[in-house]
Design a protein around this motif. Structure first.
Motif, mmCIF file in Angstrom:
data_model
loop_
_atom_site.group_PDB
_atom_site.id
_atom_site.type_symbol
_atom_site.label_atom_id
_atom_site.label_comp_id
_atom_site.label_asym_id
_atom_site.label_seq_id
_atom_site.Cartn_x
_atom_site.Cartn_y
_atom_site.Cartn_z
ATOM 1 N N VAL A 440 0.822 -1.215 0.000
ATOM 2 C CA VAL A 440 0.000 0.000 0.000
ATOM 3 C C VAL A 440 0.859 1.270 0.000
ATOM 4 O O VAL A 440 0.340 2.375 0.022
ATOM 5 C CB VAL A 440 -0.938 0.034 1.234
ATOM 6 N N ILE A 441 2.179 1.098 -0.007
ATOM 7 C CA ILE A 441 3.067 2.252 -0.043
ATOM 8 C C ILE A 441 3.028 2.870 -1.439
ATOM 9 O O ILE A 441 3.126 2.169 -2.447
ATOM 10 C CB ILE A 441 4.514 1.840 0.295
ATOM 11 N N ASN A 442 2.906 4.206 -1.490
ATOM 12 C CA ASN A 442 2.842 4.914 -2.766
ATOM 13 C C ASN A 442 4.120 5.692 -3.028
ATOM 14 O O ASN A 442 4.759 6.186 -2.090
ATOM 15 C CB ASN A 442 1.656 5.897 -2.783
ATOM 16 N N ASP A 443 4.460 5.791 -4.295
ATOM 17 C CA ASP A 443 5.632 6.583 -4.671
ATOM 18 C C ASP A 443 5.352 8.053 -4.354
ATOM 19 O O ASP A 443 4.227 8.523 -4.445
ATOM 20 C CB ASP A 443 5.902 6.416 -6.167
ATOM 21 N N GLY A 444 6.366 8.782 -3.951
ATOM 22 C CA GLY A 444 6.210 10.198 -3.663
ATOM 23 C C GLY A 444 6.035 10.518 -2.194
ATOM 24 O O GLY A 444 6.092 11.682 -1.799
ATOM 25 N N GLU A 445 5.809 9.493 -1.352
ATOM 26 C CA GLU A 445 5.633 9.760 0.073
ATOM 27 C C GLU A 445 6.828 9.280 0.889
ATOM 28 O O GLU A 445 6.811 9.307 2.110
ATOM 29 C CB GLU A 445 4.356 9.100 0.592
ATOM 30 N N THR A 446 7.869 8.818 0.191
ATOM 31 C CA THR A 446 9.067 8.315 0.859
ATOM 32 C C THR A 446 10.301 8.897 0.178
ATOM 33 O O THR A 446 10.356 8.988 -1.043
ATOM 34 C CB THR A 446 9.111 6.776 0.803
ATOM 35 N N GLU A 447 11.288 9.284 0.988
ATOM 36 C CA GLU A 447 12.495 9.902 0.443
ATOM 37 C C GLU A 447 13.704 9.535 1.306
ATOM 38 O O GLU A 447 13.611 9.518 2.529
ATOM 39 C CB GLU A 447 12.339 11.423 0.423
ATOM 40 N N ILE A 448 14.816 9.204 0.643
ATOM 41 C CA ILE A 448 16.065 8.967 1.367
ATOM 42 C C ILE A 448 16.652 10.323 1.748
ATOM 43 O O ILE A 448 16.961 11.137 0.887
ATOM 44 C CB ILE A 448 17.064 8.159 0.513
ATOM 45 N N LYS A 449 16.821 10.561 3.055
ATOM 46 C CA LYS A 449 17.300 11.848 3.546
ATOM 47 C C LYS A 449 18.796 11.830 3.855
ATOM 48 O O LYS A 449 19.444 12.854 3.842
ATOM 49 C CB LYS A 449 16.532 12.258 4.815
ATOM 50 N N ARG A 473 6.183 9.670 5.036
ATOM 51 C CA ARG A 473 5.052 10.442 5.565
ATOM 52 C C ARG A 473 5.489 11.345 6.715
ATOM 53 O O ARG A 473 4.871 11.382 7.778
ATOM 54 C CB ARG A 473 3.917 9.517 5.989
ATOM 55 N N LYS A 474 6.613 12.033 6.487
ATOM 56 C CA LYS A 474 7.169 13.035 7.398
ATOM 57 C C LYS A 474 7.688 12.457 8.717
ATOM 58 O O LYS A 474 7.935 13.194 9.669
ATOM 59 C CB LYS A 474 6.141 14.138 7.681
ATOM 60 N N GLN A 475 7.882 11.138 8.777
ATOM 61 C CA GLN A 475 8.505 10.526 9.946
ATOM 62 C C GLN A 475 9.801 9.854 9.506
ATOM 63 O O GLN A 475 9.880 9.271 8.426
ATOM 64 C CB GLN A 475 7.572 9.501 10.602
ATOM 65 N N ILE A 476 10.829 9.955 10.346
ATOM 66 C CA ILE A 476 12.153 9.450 9.996
ATOM 67 C C ILE A 476 12.332 8.018 10.505
ATOM 68 O O ILE A 476 11.994 7.694 11.646
ATOM 69 C CB ILE A 476 13.260 10.350 10.582
ATOM 70 N N TYR A 477 12.866 7.151 9.645
ATOM 71 C CA TYR A 477 13.189 5.773 9.993
ATOM 72 C C TYR A 477 14.660 5.525 9.602
ATOM 73 O O TYR A 477 15.136 6.030 8.591
ATOM 74 C CB TYR A 477 12.282 4.791 9.259
ATOM 75 N N TYR A 478 15.350 4.734 10.410
ATOM 76 C CA TYR A 478 16.773 4.480 10.182
ATOM 77 C C TYR A 478 16.995 3.048 9.707
ATOM 78 O O TYR A 478 16.355 2.111 10.198
ATOM 79 C CB TYR A 478 17.575 4.717 11.465
ATOM 80 N N GLY A 479 17.899 2.902 8.747
ATOM 81 C CA GLY A 479 18.265 1.577 8.269
ATOM 82 C C GLY A 479 19.767 1.376 8.361
ATOM 83 O O GLY A 479 20.542 2.308 8.117
ATOM 84 N N PHE A 480 20.189 0.174 8.746
ATOM 85 C CA PHE A 480 21.609 -0.142 8.880
ATOM 86 C C PHE A 480 21.886 -1.495 8.216
ATOM 87 O O PHE A 480 21.041 -2.393 8.244
ATOM 88 C CB PHE A 480 22.034 -0.223 10.342
ATOM 89 N N ALA A 481 23.069 -1.630 7.643
ATOM 90 C CA ALA A 481 23.492 -2.921 7.098
ATOM 91 C C ALA A 481 24.994 -2.890 6.878
ATOM 92 O O ALA A 481 25.591 -1.828 6.715
ATOM 93 C CB ALA A 481 22.777 -3.223 5.778
ATOM 94 N N ALA A 482 25.607 -4.073 6.885
ATOM 95 C CA ALA A 482 27.046 -4.193 6.613
ATOM 96 C C ALA A 482 27.270 -5.351 5.659
ATOM 97 O O ALA A 482 26.610 -6.399 5.749
ATOM 98 C CB ALA A 482 27.819 -4.415 7.908
ATOM 99 N N HIS A 483 28.194 -5.170 4.712
ATOM 100 C CA HIS A 483 28.452 -6.211 3.713
ATOM 101 C C HIS A 483 29.766 -5.874 3.012
ATOM 102 O O HIS A 483 30.166 -4.707 2.950
ATOM 103 C CB HIS A 483 27.304 -6.254 2.696
ATOM 104 N N THR A 484 30.431 -6.885 2.464
ATOM 105 C CA THR A 484 31.651 -6.630 1.697
ATOM 106 C C THR A 484 31.321 -5.968 0.361
ATOM 107 O O THR A 484 32.182 -5.311 -0.236
ATOM 108 C CB THR A 484 32.421 -7.939 1.425
#
Length: 503
Positions: A440-449, A473-484
């Motif tokens: 249900v996620i729509n394009d235009g409401e999410t952005e990498i900051k 939707r104007k709320q910040i979420y954090y993502g983390f990952a590590a890889h070679t």
């Protein structure tokens, strides 16, 4: 209220950081943002140093309307002539010329004498006045210059027509009380006429902001600063720190022209264009500047923001503070987050959930909303979980970057392909295509900051850690990952962030 002029040298002193040079188009973008921010003076470059710097000053002069455009020179006639030519399109123009005044510079750099340097100082100001009315003189290494001799130089250049005299702590040597006393000595011993003194402090000993503020408190009425405090060696005085210190202390009765709500956006812009990540604990603009993880702090902030916040995050362009759940968080923070997730618990239930939360937080750095739902005994099967099945990227010189991805969303398999401006861009676009087509996620409401890459170890088998900040939707979420593979790490970090808001 007295006016404090903000002189921004991000595009000159700030750009001297190795590997952070900008092209003319990028400099114009920053200059326009500085104009919108409200800086009074933009030091656009050192025109005689290179054709690129000359052209940047010319184009910035054309692009910017109301701030004064400043060009740096040495106390050399050719420098001043070239600067005047570069400034010909500026609506308001300033030449910034000067010479070293400390014994270190006079003896070792110029092999000269105090009297000869004094004459050169007067001469360069008089020559600059032939081309522009607004001339700023810098006494390089003023921080280590004898005050009595410095006062002689300052008086001489003001008599020669200088409108601003810059007192740089070039090596970041001065203590705040020492620098403040130097400014006061000059105010007391020089006939300033209509000129003002300016601070220009460096961060070698971590005191640039403190020195600048002490300079202002003792009579300086211009501060020379950079966005994020970038600059030569350890950096320059940070614009955001000085401006917010002045704004927070209204008893000083000093004001600036800065629109502080634009501070965070320009901070991110400069960080991105110069590929200079902002340290998380950086004052005002670091991602942890308004984050609270200690239980005592969280409890206070939830009761009243003023307990631990002297600045409203919205005043600098940040949407809100962050209550970060860690092993140091208290019951109040946990209950607040559960309430946000529409979970009501009794005091007894909270005690049980909190104990389970602490056990998990000791083992896991990143506590997700799904973790909290599980701890609270709530059903989580309805929360779609996104996983990366496979990633294949084609890229190279002269080859179009194309990414193929396989994505698992709650057990269902999907795949997509996308092209992009580089392998990371292509891979993230492919993932996002799957997400938009099958949720249900729509394009235009999410952005990498924010997108930061950090090497964990050295060598040919480097592991890269990616930190990503995604706004949904104007709320910040954090993502983390590590890889070679840094492309794989980027995709996994993006998916990690998505999993925190996808339903």
């Amino acid at each position: 209220m007295e006016k404090l002029f903000i002189f921004d040298t991000t595009l000159r002193d700030g750009e001297q950081v190795p590997g952070c040079q900008l092209n003319t188009i990028e400099k114009i973008e920053v200059a326009k943002a500085l104009e919108a921010l409200g800086v009074d003076v933009i030091e656009a470059g050192f025109p005689v140093s290179s054709p690129g710097d000359f052209n940047s000053v010319v184009e910035i002069s054309k692009a910017v309307t109301w701030p004064t455009i400043c060009a740096l020179t040495r106390a050399v006639e050719k420098d001043i002539e070239v600067a005047a030519e570069a400034l010909k399109y500026a609506k308001k123009k300033r030449i910034h010329t000067g010479i070293g005044t400390s014994d270190y510079h006079i003896k070792y750099k110029f092999n000269s004498t105090q009297d000869e340097i004094l004459e050169r100082a007067k001469a360069c100001v008089k020559y600059a006045k032939r081309f522009v009315e607004d001339v700023e003189f810098y006494a390089e290494d003023a921080g280590r210059t004898d005050n009595a001799y410095l006062a002689r130089v300052v008086q001489a250049v003001i008599d020669a027509g200088a409108t601003v005299v810059n007192i740089p702590d070039t090596t970041g040597y001065c203590l705040p009380t020492e620098y403040g006393a130097k400014i006061k000595y000059l105010i007391d011993h020089v006939d300033m006429k209509n000129a003002i003194l300016s601070t220009h402090c460096h961060q070698d000993l971590g005191m640039a902001t403190a020195n600048s503020i002490m300079g202002v408190l003792n009579g300086a009425r211009q501060v020379e600063v950079t966005i994020n405090g970038i600059g030569e060696r350890a950096g320059n005085t940070s614009l955001e720190e000085v401006v917010m210190a002045i704004k927070s202390h209204k008893e000083l009765k000093i004001e600036t022209n800065i629109n502080t709500q634009k501070i965070y956006p320009i901070s991110k812009m400069v960080s991105s264009l110069m590929s200079m990540p902002i340290q998380p604990n950086k004052a005002i603009v670091g991602r942890n500047a308004f984050a609270h993880s200690s239980g005592i702090h969280q409890d206070g902030v939830l009761k009243d923001l003023s307990t631990y916040e002297i600045i409203d995050p919205k005043d600098v362009g940040i949407d809100d503070n962050a209550i970060v759940l860690t092993a140091r968080s208290g019951r109040a923070a946990l209950k607040n987050r559960l309430n946000i997730l529409s979970i009501q618990v009794s005091d007894d239930e909270l005690t049980e959930v909190y104990q389970r939360f602490l056990d998990l937080a000791d083992k896991k750095k990143d506590i997700t909303d799904e973790d909290l739902l599980t701890l609270a005994g709530k059903e989580t099967n309805g929360m779609n979980r996104v996983k990366l099945d496979y990633l294949q990227v084609t890229s190279g010189v002269g080859v179009r970057c194309i990414a193929n991805v396989g994505i698992d969303i709650a057990g269902e398999k999907f795949d997509a392909a996308a092209s992009g401006n580089g392998p990371v861009d292509a891979a993230i676009k492919a993932v996002w295509e799957v997400i938009c087509d099958n949720t249900v996620i729509n394009d235009g409401e999410t952005e990498i900051k924010e997108f930061l890459i950090q090497a964990i170890n050295k060598g040919s088998d480097d592991v890269g850690k990616v930190h990503m900040q995604v706004e949904h939707r104007k709320q910040i979420y954090y993502g983390f990952a590590a890889h070679t593979d840094i492309v794989a790490a980027s995709v996994k970090a993006f998916i990690n962030a998505i999993n925190k808001f996808i339903k």
